[in-house]
Design a protein around this motif. Structure first.
Motif, mmCIF file in Angstrom:
data_model
loop_
_atom_site.group_PDB
_atom_site.id
_atom_site.type_symbol
_atom_site.label_atom_id
_atom_site.label_comp_id
_atom_site.label_asym_id
_atom_site.label_seq_id
_atom_site.Cartn_x
_atom_site.Cartn_y
_atom_site.Cartn_z
ATOM 1 N N LEU A 1 -11.993 -17.627 -4.449
ATOM 2 C CA LEU A 1 -11.873 -16.417 -5.253
ATOM 3 C C LEU A 1 -10.510 -15.815 -4.952
ATOM 4 N N SER A 2 -9.871 -15.272 -5.936
ATOM 5 C CA SER A 2 -8.612 -14.539 -5.785
ATOM 6 C C SER A 2 -7.372 -15.423 -5.645
ATOM 7 N N LEU A 3 -7.465 -16.691 -6.031
ATOM 8 C CA LEU A 3 -6.244 -17.516 -5.994
ATOM 9 C C LEU A 3 -5.249 -17.085 -7.071
ATOM 10 N N ASP A 4 -5.729 -16.392 -8.083
ATOM 11 C CA ASP A 4 -4.838 -15.976 -9.175
ATOM 12 C C ASP A 4 -4.457 -14.503 -9.092
ATOM 13 N N THR A 5 -4.715 -13.881 -7.971
ATOM 14 C CA THR A 5 -4.403 -12.445 -7.868
ATOM 15 C C THR A 5 -2.896 -12.225 -8.021
ATOM 16 N N CYS A 6 -2.548 -11.273 -8.904
ATOM 17 C CA CYS A 6 -1.132 -10.989 -9.172
ATOM 18 C C CYS A 6 -0.806 -9.549 -8.790
ATOM 19 N N TYR A 7 0.413 -9.312 -8.385
ATOM 20 C CA TYR A 7 0.889 -7.949 -8.123
ATOM 21 C C TYR A 7 2.260 -7.767 -8.778
ATOM 22 N N ARG A 8 2.544 -6.500 -9.120
ATOM 23 C CA ARG A 8 3.891 -6.180 -9.626
ATOM 24 C C ARG A 8 4.800 -5.951 -8.423
ATOM 25 N N LEU A 9 5.978 -6.564 -8.449
ATOM 26 C CA LEU A 9 6.882 -6.520 -7.299
ATOM 27 C C LEU A 9 7.951 -5.447 -7.473
ATOM 28 N N ALA A 10 8.769 -5.296 -6.433
ATOM 29 C CA ALA A 10 9.791 -4.239 -6.436
ATOM 30 C C ALA A 10 10.823 -4.446 -7.540
ATOM 31 N N ASP A 11 11.026 -5.686 -7.961
ATOM 32 C CA ASP A 11 12.004 -5.924 -9.036
ATOM 33 C C ASP A 11 11.332 -5.941 -10.411
ATOM 34 N N GLY A 12 10.075 -5.531 -10.493
ATOM 35 C CA GLY A 12 9.385 -5.401 -11.768
ATOM 36 C C GLY A 12 8.630 -6.650 -12.214
ATOM 37 N N ARG A 13 8.884 -7.773 -11.558
ATOM 38 C CA ARG A 13 8.173 -8.996 -11.965
ATOM 39 C C ARG A 13 6.707 -8.906 -11.530
ATOM 40 N N VAL A 14 5.839 -9.522 -12.338
ATOM 41 C CA VAL A 14 4.433 -9.643 -11.922
ATOM 42 C C VAL A 14 4.206 -11.114 -11.604
ATOM 43 N N THR A 15 3.853 -11.406 -10.343
ATOM 44 C CA THR A 15 3.702 -12.818 -9.958
ATOM 45 C C THR A 15 2.415 -13.015 -9.179
ATOM 46 N N GLY B 1 9.506 -6.709 10.929
ATOM 47 C CA GLY B 1 8.930 -5.811 9.920
ATOM 48 C C GLY B 1 9.708 -5.870 8.613
ATOM 49 N N LEU B 2 11.022 -5.998 8.715
ATOM 50 C CA LEU B 2 11.856 -6.093 7.508
ATOM 51 C C LEU B 2 11.561 -7.413 6.787
ATOM 52 N N VAL B 3 11.464 -8.476 7.562
ATOM 53 C CA VAL B 3 11.216 -9.794 6.953
ATOM 54 C C VAL B 3 9.880 -9.779 6.201
ATOM 55 N N ALA B 4 8.847 -9.249 6.867
ATOM 56 C CA ALA B 4 7.518 -9.247 6.233
ATOM 57 C C ALA B 4 7.515 -8.357 4.986
ATOM 58 N N ALA B 5 8.245 -7.218 5.057
ATOM 59 C CA ALA B 5 8.260 -6.296 3.914
ATOM 60 C C ALA B 5 8.974 -6.930 2.717
ATOM 61 N N VAL B 6 10.108 -7.568 2.964
ATOM 62 C CA VAL B 6 10.856 -8.177 1.846
ATOM 63 C C VAL B 6 10.058 -9.353 1.255
ATOM 64 N N LEU B 7 9.438 -10.140 2.130
ATOM 65 C CA LEU B 7 8.635 -11.259 1.613
ATOM 66 C C LEU B 7 7.522 -10.747 0.707
ATOM 67 N N ASN B 8 6.923 -9.630 1.090
ATOM 68 C CA ASN B 8 5.854 -9.070 0.261
ATOM 69 C C ASN B 8 6.414 -8.449 -1.019
ATOM 70 N N ASP B 9 7.376 -7.538 -0.848
ATOM 71 C CA ASP B 9 7.800 -6.689 -1.975
ATOM 72 C C ASP B 9 8.595 -7.459 -3.035
ATOM 73 N N TYR B 10 9.316 -8.502 -2.609
ATOM 74 C CA TYR B 10 10.184 -9.211 -3.572
ATOM 75 C C TYR B 10 9.721 -10.641 -3.871
ATOM 76 N N HIS B 11 8.795 -11.158 -3.039
ATOM 77 C CA HIS B 11 8.412 -12.560 -3.237
ATOM 78 C C HIS B 11 6.904 -12.776 -3.317
ATOM 79 N N ASN B 12 6.147 -11.686 -3.141
ATOM 80 C CA ASN B 12 4.689 -11.762 -3.207
ATOM 81 C C ASN B 12 4.132 -12.780 -2.204
ATOM 82 N N VAL B 13 4.768 -12.829 -1.047
ATOM 83 C CA VAL B 13 4.306 -13.723 0.017
ATOM 84 C C VAL B 13 3.650 -12.842 1.079
#
Ligand SMILES: Cc1ncc(COP(=O)(O)O)c(C=O)c1O
Length: 501
Positions: A20-34, A370-382
């Motif tokens: 369940l939730s393999l297709d979960t998408c979020y909108r990122l800081a640059d506006g993309r939804v991935t 903390g910076l690495v984890a934040a950028v990976l989340n906010d810009y790469h949805n990782v």
């Protein structure tokens, strides 16, 4: 005719996509939804759909396992027994000599229980040997309940520390001859994924009359872990604790598979309904039946059955197969990460010399975790975890050379605050659903961050806890999921269907 799902030749591929939730998408800081790339399986794994379906179907018959006569009660009790049986089978434990019990919401509860019970069983043996690699859940309970905890060091040198050092372990067992109650060790680390030779450890411990308590919460979902690797009794693990939420069954309990003789004799640690034969105003008689005597109170029936179903499904695919597939992804991740300039991987990562499971902790030179984890989340949805992963002594040991390089005066008033952003790591961890695309996203995110680290740094502020917050991009959790609004939607569906589920 389509093949029976029990023997589907592609069951492995079917299951990998059945989360369940393999297709979960979020909108990122640059506006993309991935699509989210979930690389935080060491914290909690995603939900296996077919296991969840079993729990949902059981709901049609839901009843308390302590009721005995009516149809639903009998169904509930049988399903709950089946879940215990799945846990025993999963590690090939002899049901006549071992019991499986469920407790709490993860392995913290059974590990606390074991620490209390084992201390009470042999108070004359007041020493517990606990590896330096442990999660706090397999460390603090022993500190609290064993008379004395002696740490077992690891092989190698930071940052390439290895497994529990068997030579030193043997020396410690000798040094504390006759006083070691048990050795506590994780089957695999939640920081580095490094696998400990738990059966060798059991043989050493047993030769000195000590028991072995294994925290298998990072191992069971990833590779086979039989109670004895060769079938030899002296190599049997005495107690194996695990977390159902790390085994593709969120909402399920923690569990333990324990040699019965460790639990027999004394009174069970917890008392209440369901574990007694008779209760009188002045006394009570505890049942001799396992696992009933270890499970006072109404159990988490649905969670346990969901977990049992997940264990059963994993066994149908075969843990060897699951392990092999994860190793392929892990080799790729380690090799590509090692080739990134400035990336530092913790723990020995030559898999031939230091076997590991799919968990990799790393840092990027000059960049706070903390910076690495934040950028990976906010810009790469990782989705990765950062920090010390509830394994402070181990993480500090792995980081020692770097922390020394920081050359901070430990007595300076602001030393702790200055250290915080650097005292930790980033952790990427794999699950059955992880695909190459997830590893691609992580590596692309890391390369992008390294290429534009000053730009990214300027976008964030750091708080007193060392966490990084984007200056302009905010995605409050309640805007992504709000339980009350979810209930509103469910009620709207209810009214649309006239109350039919
Ligand atoms: C190795 C290890 N042991 C114990 C625990 C604690 O498990 P829980 O929080 O499920 O009780 C964890 C959780 O991350 C872990 O990784």
């Amino acid at each position: 005719m389509s093949p029976c799902p029990l023997h589907h030749p592609r069951l492995f591929d079917l299951l990998r996509r059945n989360f369940l939730s393999l297709d979960t998408c979020y909108r990122l800081a640059d506006g993309r939804v991935t699509r989210r790339h979930y690389l935080d399986s060491a914290a909690s794994t995603l939900a296996l759909g077919c296991a969840r379906a079993v729990a949902d179907e059981l709901l049609q018959h839901y009843a308390n396992t302590h009721s005995t006569l009516h149809f639903s009660a009998r169904i509930a009790s049988r399903a709950y027994d089946w879940a215990h049986g799945q846990a025993l089978k999963f590690v090939r434990a002899d049901p006549d000599r071992y019991t499986a019990f469920f407790a709490g919401s993860g392995c913290t509860a059974p590990l606390n229980r074991l620490a209390r019970v084992l201390a009470a069983q042999r108070p004359e043996r007041s020493v517990a040997l606990v590896s330096l690699m442990e999660h706090h859940a397999n460390d603090l309970p022993h500190r609290k309940h064993a008379g004395r905890v002696v740490p077992i060091p690891l092989t190698g040198a930071a940052p390439a520390l290895g497994t529990v050092d068997l030579t030193v372990l043997e020396r410690l067992l000798e040094q504390h001859r006759g006083r070691v109650n048990y050795v506590a060790v994780s089957a695999a680390s939640n920081v580095t994924g490094i696998i400990n030779p738990v059966h060798d450890i059991a043989a050493l411990a047993h030769a000195h009359g000590a028991w072995v308590v294994v925290d298998a919460s990072q191992h069971l979902a990833h590779a086979p872990l039989p109670i004895s690797d060769t079938g030899a009794l002296e190599r049997e693990l005495d107690a194996v604790a695990f977390s159902g939420h790390k085994l593709y069954a969120p909402g399920s309990p923690g569990g333990a598979i324990v040699r019965r003789t460790l639990l027999e004799g004394g009174e069970p640690d917890e008392v209440g309904g369901g574990m007694v034969e008779e209760v009188h105003p002045s006394d009570y008689r505890v049942t001799a039946r396992f696992p009933d005597r270890e499970e006072a109170g109404t159990p988490n029936l649905l969670g346990a059955v969901q977990l049992g179903a997940a264990l059963n499904a994993l066994q149908r695919v075969g843990m060897e197969r699951i392990h092999a597939a994860e190793q392929t992804l892990l080799r790729r991740l380690l090799a590509e990460l090692a080739s990134v300039p400035g990336a530092r991987i913790y723990g020995g990562f030559d898999l031939e010399r230091t076997p590991r499971l799919g968990t990799v902790a790393f840092n990027l030179d000059g960049l706070e975790h903390g910076l690495v984890a934040a950028v990976l989340n906010d810009y790469h949805n990782v989705a990765v975890r950062n920090g010390c992963f509830c394994a402070h002594p181990y993480v500090r040991e792995l980081l020692k050379p770097e922390l020394w390089e920081l050359d901070l005066d430990p007595d300076a008033g602001d030393a702790a605050a200055m250290l915080k952003p650097w005292q930790g790591m980033v952790r990427a961890s794999l699950g059955l659903y992880t695909v190459d695309e997830d590893i691609d996203a992580l590596l692309a995110g890391i390369r992008d961050l390294l290429a534009r680290s000053d730009d990214y740094r300027a976008l964030y502020v750091i708080d007193a806890d060392g966490d990084f917050h984007h200056r302009t991009f905010h995605a409050p959790a309640e805007t992504l999921f709000d339980p009350e609004m979810a209930l509103d939607r469910a009620l709207a569906r209810l009214s649309a269907t006239g109350g039919v589920l």
